[in-house]
Each structure stands twice: as structure tokens, then as C-alpha cells.
Design a protein around this motif. Structure first.
Motif: not given
Ligand SMILES: Cc1cc2nc3c(=O)[nH]c(=O)nc-3n(C[C@H](O)[C@H](O)[C@H](O)COP(=O)(O)OP(=O)(O)OC[C@H]3O[C@@H](n4cnc5c(N)ncnc54)[C@H](O)[C@@H]3O)c2cc1C
Length: 472
Positions: A417-421, A367-368, A409-412, A430-432
Motif C-alpha cells: 500500500i505504501f508503494w502504491k502511494y 482481519n490482521i 505478515k502484518y508488514f507484508a 523495517i522495509h524490504t
């Protein structure tokens, strides 16, 4: 891409409601003049140096000097005489910390324009300070067009090439892949020319240089014969959009999708070359700014979060298909006057729709509170060392939120999920990630660092963000 022209029918209702809520929240204004402290700091020459901020406002800094050289010679002199670090800036359209510095901020805004426009070789030389929008217009006068373009065309060429800026198209690479030669000033104040045959390591590093190799002054770009485009956008179900992604990608020169979080819908946008003889004389009027409509809807949802999904489906269900035609540069250049922050990762093309499906499910499950459309594009692989498309065709997924809403919070929630793929982030968004993670994603990471050190042994072109992401 024409998302800002979608006819969101029923949007007037939402707009009126959103505007009403906004007006209700406006605090009382005062006509009393307020004494304000002068902005900026006083520089070495006694003149005031203004602070800098990027397009969305999430990055800012107070440089102690700003330089805008009028010629390549002035630039080289400035580098040779520099007593502190220099960061180059284009048009400030990056969301990551690539630009901020408290030392010298250098812009090539005065080094702009096109030269040696050659309709026989289909090449042109472009100064790095040229805005992308100027390139298409100028080429058109010579019977030429850019091969592709990003979503917007307000970036400076130097900035766009620094971060592998791209458009969409299965057979089309990033803007850097259309470059055949570059001139780059190193930290010693010398111009180094590079191409696939000359200083080729520098050339492969420079296609995604992050402003870390030096200051690029000029690039030679390949072009296409002038062409017109037909853009068609239509709403379909999310299910259909995900299932038909590859088929639609393969049947159009450019294809992209906009998934609408919390809805059952997805917008498809297909762009193809069109014979000018097939362009209807009376084109339908563009129907308005859908981003603005989403902004209003978002304001409304803030007051009725329980109705989020219903409202988004209500708006999306009323979207009519739309077609527009124009010169290549007219269709490519979209206007973005609703500000946002953005995270974009590129995953291998074959797992793109699956990754997008997982993101949409996660937004619903957790529920983001975001309704900003998620853009997804196919881009051809390349051989630029730090390009997110290095040696693989990519599917770039861009998640946004309005500039004044919390995106962290949304991007976190989405980034893992991106890393998983096996995703690679857009360097300008923006990235961490830090150096260790980049090194694991890029086979030629160490080669990039080697070339960087040759061009700038003392790190004069680095800032804090680059030291962190490159591990220097
Ligand atoms: C509304 C919006 C839409 C966007 N759409 C897209 C899109 O469709 N596709 C996409 O891929 N990206 C997109 N982006 C991201 C954008 O294209 C990149 O971040 C790009 O790098 C910004 O260019 P700029 O001129 O603003 O450079 P800046 O953000 O000012 O700088 C970016 C980098 O370029 C370096 N640089 C600038 N000039 C030079 C030079 N002369 N020599 C060496 N280095 C230099 C800087 O040091 C910095 O590292 C978008 C961004 C926004 C805000």
C-alpha cells in the motif's frame, strides 16, 4: 506526544484480565543454579567481546571487536590502524539491519556533551555520542531549546542524523535539517568538515548518511529560544480524524494522530508553544501507560480473537481528553518501555490520510491480528539527498507490533500500500527494499554513492545490509 499517558478508563479491568492470563501461562521456575557458557567471544586482546542486540531484539550480531574511543584522535588512530570493517552504532534504536557486523563495532558513547553553546547565534556544537535527551536539558540552562524532537529522545545524535530521524510539524523538518555543520571521519582517518558552503555535496549526503560515509564526530545545531509546550490529546472518530487531518495539521505547531486498528477511533495529539504564565499551577496527574494497557488488551484478545473489535472500541471509547504542560524537552521526550517492531513509510503529504484510510481498511478486511496504534505525522520537505522527505512535504505512517508478536505478515500486507502511494521507507525501520527500488525513489541516489566512494573507497564502513540497500 503523550500517548503513553492516555487515561484508558476501564483499563484496570483489562489489565487484571491480561495479567491473569499471563500468570496462567507462566511455566514453573527452578531455583537450581544452571551452568551457563560464557557469553560472547574472545577478542584479539584476549578480552571477551559481548554480542550486540538492538532495542527491540530483532537485530543482533557478534562483533569480534568493540571500540569506544575517548577522543577524536583515538577514533582517527583506530580507523587508520583498522585491519577489518568498522560499523558505528548509536543507541541501537534502529529496527533495520544498519548496525550488525561480525567485525568491529564502534560506539561514540564516550564522545558526548555540548560545546560552544551560543545564545546569540542560537547554535551549539554537539558530540555525536550525546543522547538526544541530554541536548534539550543542557540547552535549557542557556535559555535555548531544540527546534523539534522525535517521539523518544534516547537515540545518540550520530544515530539520529544517520536516518533522518524526525518529530512532527508541518513547518518543521527532520533533526538533520537543524544541522549547519558536521565533522566526519573518512576511511583514511581524516576529519572532513562540511556545511551548505563547504564540501556541500558531503553535507547533503550526510543528513541521512546511514553510517556509510564515515564516523560523524560532531554537529553544529540550530536551536530556538527556550519555550514551554502545551500538549492536548483527545479521542475522536476515525472518520473525523481522517477528514480533519489537514485542518489540525495547519492549526498546530505539532500535530499527530494515532489510529487504532479494528476500532472506530483515532487519537489526536496537538502540541503548541505556551506562555509560562498560562500554565495552570496544579496540573492533573498523568494517567498511566496506554501502551501497557494495549499490551494487556492484546493478551486478552489472543484468547478471544472474535471479540477484538468490540474490546478495542470498548477501551478507546473510554479515553478522556488530557492536557499537560512543561518545558520543551519534558514534553518531547516520551518513555517507551513496551517493546515493539516498526515499519514506517513516508508518502506525499497530500495523499497521507487517503493512504492511512486504505491501511486501516485492509487491516479490517484481512482481519490482521494487530491492535497496536498506527502513528501518523506531518513533516516538512528538505534537500537531504536520501531523506524520505527529499523535496516533498511528507506524511509518515508508522505501523508497529509488539516485539514478541509476528510483525512479518502484518508488514507484508501493508508495505505494497505504501508503494502504491509512492512511499519512501524510514531507513532505520523495517522495509524490504533494495538498491534498485531506492534508486527509483531518490534522484540523488547515484550522487550519494559517489560521495560514499570518495569517503570510503574500499567499503570499510559497510555491512551486508548496506551493500544490499545501496547496491555496493
Ligand atoms: C522506541 C523508538 C522510537 C522511535 N521514534 C522515532 C521517531 O519519533 N522518529 C524517527 O524518525 N525515528 C524514530 N525511531 C527510529 C530511530 O530514531 C532511528 O532508527 C535512529 O537512527 C536510531 O538512532 P540510534 O542512536 O539508536 O542509532 P543506531 O540505531 O544505533 O544506528 C543507526 C545508524 O546510525 C549510524 N551511526 C550511529 N552513530 C553514528 C556516527 N557517529 N556517525 C555515523 N553514523 C552513525 C549507524 O551506523 C547506523 O547506520 C524510533 C526508534 C525506536 C526504537
Amino acid at each position: 506526544m503523550n500517548f503513553d499517558r492516555i487515561p484508558l478508563s476501564r483499563r484496570n479491568l483489562l489489565k487484571a484480565a491480561g495479567a491473569g492470563l499471563l500468570a496462567g501461562g507462566t511455566s514453573a521456575c527452578s531455583s537450581q543454579p544452571q551452568a551457563k557458557a560464557p557469553i560472547g567471544v574472545v577478542g584479539k586482546d584476549g578480552k571477551r567481546v559481548l554480542p550486540w542486540s538492538n532495542w527491540s531484539g530483532n537485530q543482533s550480531c557478534q562483533p569480534n571487536e568493540r571500540l569506544v574511543p575517548r577522543s577524536e584522535e583515538q577514533l582517527l588512530d583506530a580507523i587508520r590502524n583498522a585491519s577489518q570493517n568498522i560499523r558505528s552504532v548509536g543507541s541501537g534504536h534502529s529496527f533495520s539491519g544498519l548496525v550488525p557486523t561480525d567485525q568491529t563495532l564502534l560506539s561514540l558513547a564516550r564522545l558526548r556533551g555540548l560545546e560552544n553553546i551560543n545564545p546569540e547565534t542560537m547554535e551549539a556544537d554537539v558530540w555525536a555520542g550525546t543522547r538526544l535527551s541530554q541536548i534539550g536539558r543542557k540547552l535549557w540552562d542557556h535559555g535555548m531549546s531544540t527546534i523539534n524532537m522525535s517521539d523518544i529522545d534516547t537515540q545518540a545524535l550520530g544515530g539520529a542524523l544517520a536516518t533522518s530521524t524526525h518529530g512532527t510539524g508541518k513547518d518543521l523538518g527532520t533533526l538533520s535539517t537543524h544541522v549547519t555543520q558536521m565533522r566526519i571521519a573518512n576511511a583514511a582517518g581524516e576529519i572532513i568538515e562540511c556545511s551548505a558552503d563547504q564540501n556541500s555535496d558531503l553535507f547533503h549526503a550526510a543528513g541521512n548518511n546511514l553510517g556509510a560515509l564515515g564516523i560523524m564526530t560532531k554537529a553544529r545545531i540550530k536551536t530556538d529560544k527556550a519555550y514551554h509546550l502545551k500538549e492536548h490529546s483527545w479521542m475522536m472518530s476515525e472518520q473525523e480524524g481522517l477528514e480533519r487531518a489537514e485542518e489540525l495539521r495547519d492549526s498546530h505547531r505539532h500535530y499527530e494522530m494515532y489510529a487504532l486498528p479494528h476500532s472506530d477511533y483515532m487519537l489526536g495529539i496537538a502540541i503548541d508553544k505556551v506562555d509560562p504564565a498560562d500554565i495552570p499551577e496544579n496540573q492533573a496527574e498523568p494517567s498511566g501507560d496506554a501502551y501497557e494497557a494495549f499490551r494487556m488488551m492484546s493478551n486478552l484478545i489472543d484468547y478471544m480473537p472474535f471479540a477484538r473489535s468490540w474490546l478495542v472500541n470498548f477501551g478507546a471509547g473510554g479515553v478522556e481528553p488530557e492536557t499537560r504542560y512543561g518545558k520543551s524537552w519534558e514534553i518531547f521526550g516520551n518513555l517507551r518501555d513496551i517493546r515493539f517492531n516498526e515499519m514506517e513509510y513516508t508518502v506525499p503529504a497530500e495523499v497521507g490520510p487517503q493512504c492511512l484510510r486504505e491501511i486501516l481498511q485492509t487491516i479490517k478486511q484481512k482481519n490482521i491480528p494487530v491492535i497496536f496504534p498506527i502513528e501518523a505525522r506531518y513533516i516538512k520537505g528538505d534537500d537531504v539527498w536520501l531523506s524520505p522527505f527529499y523535496q516533498r512535504d511528507g506524511f509518515a505512517i508508522s505501523c508497529h507490533n509488539f516485539h514478541d508478536k509476528d510483525y512479518k505478515k502484518y508488514f507484508a500486507a501493508i508495505e505494497p500500500i505504501f508503494w502504491k502511494y509512492d512511499g519512501r521507507p524510514h531507513w532505520g525501520k523495517i522495509h524490504t527494499l533494495a538498491a534498485k527500488e531506492f534508486a527509483a525513489r531518490y534522484d540523488r541516489f547515484d550522487d550519494f554513492l559517489r560521495v560514499r566512494k570518495e569517503m570510503d573507497p574500499d567499503g570499510r564502513f559497510l555491512n551486508e545490509h548496506l551493500r544490499h540497500t545501496l547496491g555496493v
